[in-house]
Design a protein around this motif. Structure first.
Motif, PDB file in Angstrom:
ATOM      1  N   ILE A  35       0.833  -1.201   0.000  1.00  0.00           N
ATOM      2  CA  ILE A  35       0.000   0.000   0.000  1.00  0.00           C
ATOM      3  C   ILE A  35       0.868   1.251   0.000  1.00  0.00           C
ATOM      4  O   ILE A  35       2.047   1.210   0.327  1.00  0.00           O
ATOM      5  CB  ILE A  35      -1.000   0.008   1.178  1.00  0.00           C
ATOM      6  N   ARG A  36       0.248   2.357  -0.371  1.00  0.00           N
ATOM      7  CA  ARG A  36       0.952   3.633  -0.439  1.00  0.00           C
ATOM      8  C   ARG A  36       1.102   4.232   0.953  1.00  0.00           C
ATOM      9  O   ARG A  36       0.360   3.886   1.872  1.00  0.00           O
ATOM     10  CB  ARG A  36       0.154   4.652  -1.272  1.00  0.00           C
ATOM     11  N   GLN A  37       2.050   5.158   1.068  1.00  0.00           N
ATOM     12  CA  GLN A  37       2.153   5.919   2.312  1.00  0.00           C
ATOM     13  C   GLN A  37       0.846   6.696   2.467  1.00  0.00           C
ATOM     14  O   GLN A  37       0.341   7.286   1.518  1.00  0.00           O
ATOM     15  CB  GLN A  37       3.336   6.876   2.262  1.00  0.00           C
ATOM     16  N   GLY A  38       0.266   6.667   3.644  1.00  0.00           N
ATOM     17  CA  GLY A  38      -1.015   7.331   3.888  1.00  0.00           C
ATOM     18  C   GLY A  38      -2.203   6.388   3.799  1.00  0.00           C
ATOM     19  O   GLY A  38      -3.295   6.724   4.245  1.00  0.00           O
ATOM     20  N   ASP A  39      -2.021   5.202   3.184  1.00  0.00           N
ATOM     21  CA  ASP A  39      -3.057   4.175   3.184  1.00  0.00           C
ATOM     22  C   ASP A  39      -2.999   3.444   4.529  1.00  0.00           C
ATOM     23  O   ASP A  39      -2.007   3.536   5.249  1.00  0.00           O
ATOM     24  CB  ASP A  39      -2.828   3.165   2.054  1.00  0.00           C
ATOM     25  N   HIS A  40      -4.055   2.709   4.826  1.00  0.00           N
ATOM     26  CA  HIS A  40      -4.118   1.999   6.104  1.00  0.00           C
ATOM     27  C   HIS A  40      -4.609   0.578   5.885  1.00  0.00           C
ATOM     28  O   HIS A  40      -5.559   0.351   5.136  1.00  0.00           O
ATOM     29  CB  HIS A  40      -5.067   2.718   7.070  1.00  0.00           C
ATOM     30  N   ALA A  41      -3.972  -0.377   6.563  1.00  0.00           N
ATOM     31  CA  ALA A  41      -4.388  -1.777   6.510  1.00  0.00           C
ATOM     32  C   ALA A  41      -4.649  -2.253   7.932  1.00  0.00           C
ATOM     33  O   ALA A  41      -3.848  -2.007   8.831  1.00  0.00           O
ATOM     34  CB  ALA A  41      -3.296  -2.626   5.861  1.00  0.00           C
ATOM     35  N   PHE A  42      -5.794  -2.931   8.122  1.00  0.00           N
ATOM     36  CA  PHE A  42      -6.203  -3.414   9.434  1.00  0.00           C
ATOM     37  C   PHE A  42      -6.705  -4.840   9.310  1.00  0.00           C
ATOM     38  O   PHE A  42      -7.368  -5.180   8.340  1.00  0.00           O
ATOM     39  CB  PHE A  42      -7.368  -2.585   9.998  1.00  0.00           C
ATOM     40  N   ARG A  43      -6.437  -5.648  10.323  1.00  0.00           N
ATOM     41  CA  ARG A  43      -7.102  -6.939  10.397  1.00  0.00           C
ATOM     42  C   ARG A  43      -8.503  -6.652  10.911  1.00  0.00           C
ATOM     43  O   ARG A  43      -8.691  -6.001  11.931  1.00  0.00           O
ATOM     44  CB  ARG A  43      -6.357  -7.880  11.332  1.00  0.00           C
ATOM     45  N   TYR A  44      -9.495  -7.139  10.196  1.00  0.00           N
ATOM     46  CA  TYR A  44     -10.883  -6.817  10.512  1.00  0.00           C
ATOM     47  C   TYR A  44     -11.542  -7.909  11.336  1.00  0.00           C
ATOM     48  O   TYR A  44     -12.461  -7.659  12.080  1.00  0.00           O
ATOM     49  CB  TYR A  44     -11.642  -6.577   9.209  1.00  0.00           C
ATOM     50  N   GLY A  45     -11.080  -9.103  11.189  1.00  0.00           N
ATOM     51  CA  GLY A  45     -11.627 -10.218  11.955  1.00  0.00           C
ATOM     52  C   GLY A  45     -11.323 -11.510  11.248  1.00  0.00           C
ATOM     53  O   GLY A  45     -11.310 -11.568  10.026  1.00  0.00           O
ATOM     54  N   GLY A  46     -11.017 -12.536  12.008  1.00  0.00           N
ATOM     55  CA  GLY A  46     -10.721 -13.828  11.393  1.00  0.00           C
ATOM     56  C   GLY A  46      -9.611 -13.677  10.377  1.00  0.00           C
ATOM     57  O   GLY A  46      -8.507 -13.264  10.702  1.00  0.00           O
ATOM     58  N   GLU A  47      -9.940 -13.989   9.134  1.00  0.00           N
ATOM     59  CA  GLU A  47      -8.962 -13.869   8.059  1.00  0.00           C
ATOM     60  C   GLU A  47      -9.299 -12.725   7.106  1.00  0.00           C
ATOM     61  O   GLU A  47      -8.908 -12.720   5.952  1.00  0.00           O
ATOM     62  CB  GLU A  47      -8.846 -15.190   7.294  1.00  0.00           C
TER      63      GLU A  47
END
Length: 139
Positions: A35-47
């Motif tokens: 992902i780009r700088q400023g984007d966000h990645a989160f584990r949302y649940g399970g897989e």
């Protein structure tokens, strides 16, 4: 985007939970690196993971989702001296104006994700335009 690892339960059952944890960590690391700088990645649940890509319209977001899908499918999965084979993901993509609620955006992407899974998995699907999800088609 909402990203889901395809057949993760079966993977866990066949290879064990330690290998499943390794896969979750590998996917999370791959998503964060892509992902780009400023984007966000989160584990949302399970897989499942949620990726927020500010200021990206639906067309480039969909292209990015396809790139992520291809990247994950090509990742080597070696755990504890074992080749775990290949892994695929399904991705739902949605876009909304800044006036929309975050949960509505995630729900739209999640609906698209389920469409991708029902269409056979290992694919990207786009959420349809609705009053709650005014998809931008410019790019």
């Amino acid at each position: 985007m909402v990203v889901d690892i395809d057949h993760f339960k079966r993977f866990n059952d066949e290879h064990g939970h330690a290998a499943g944890d390794f896969v979750l960590q590998s996917v999370a690391t791959a998503l964060k690196r892509q992902i780009r700088q400023g984007d966000h990645a989160f584990r949302y649940g399970g897989e499942e993971f949620v990726l927020l890509l500010p200021d990206l319209d639906i067309k480039p977001a969909t292209e990015r989702a396809e790139m992520l899908r291809e990247h994950i499918a090509g990742m080597p999965l070696d755990f504890d001296g074992r080749d775990l084979g290949t892994l695929t993901i399904s991705v739902g993509v949605a876009s909304a104006s800044t006036q929309g609620r975050l949960q509505d955006l995630i729900d739209s992407a999640d609906t698209a994700l389920y469409a991708a899974k029902h269409a056979g998995r290992n694919r990207v699907a786009i959420a349809p335009e609705t009053p709650e999800n005014p998809v931008s088609r410019t790019g």
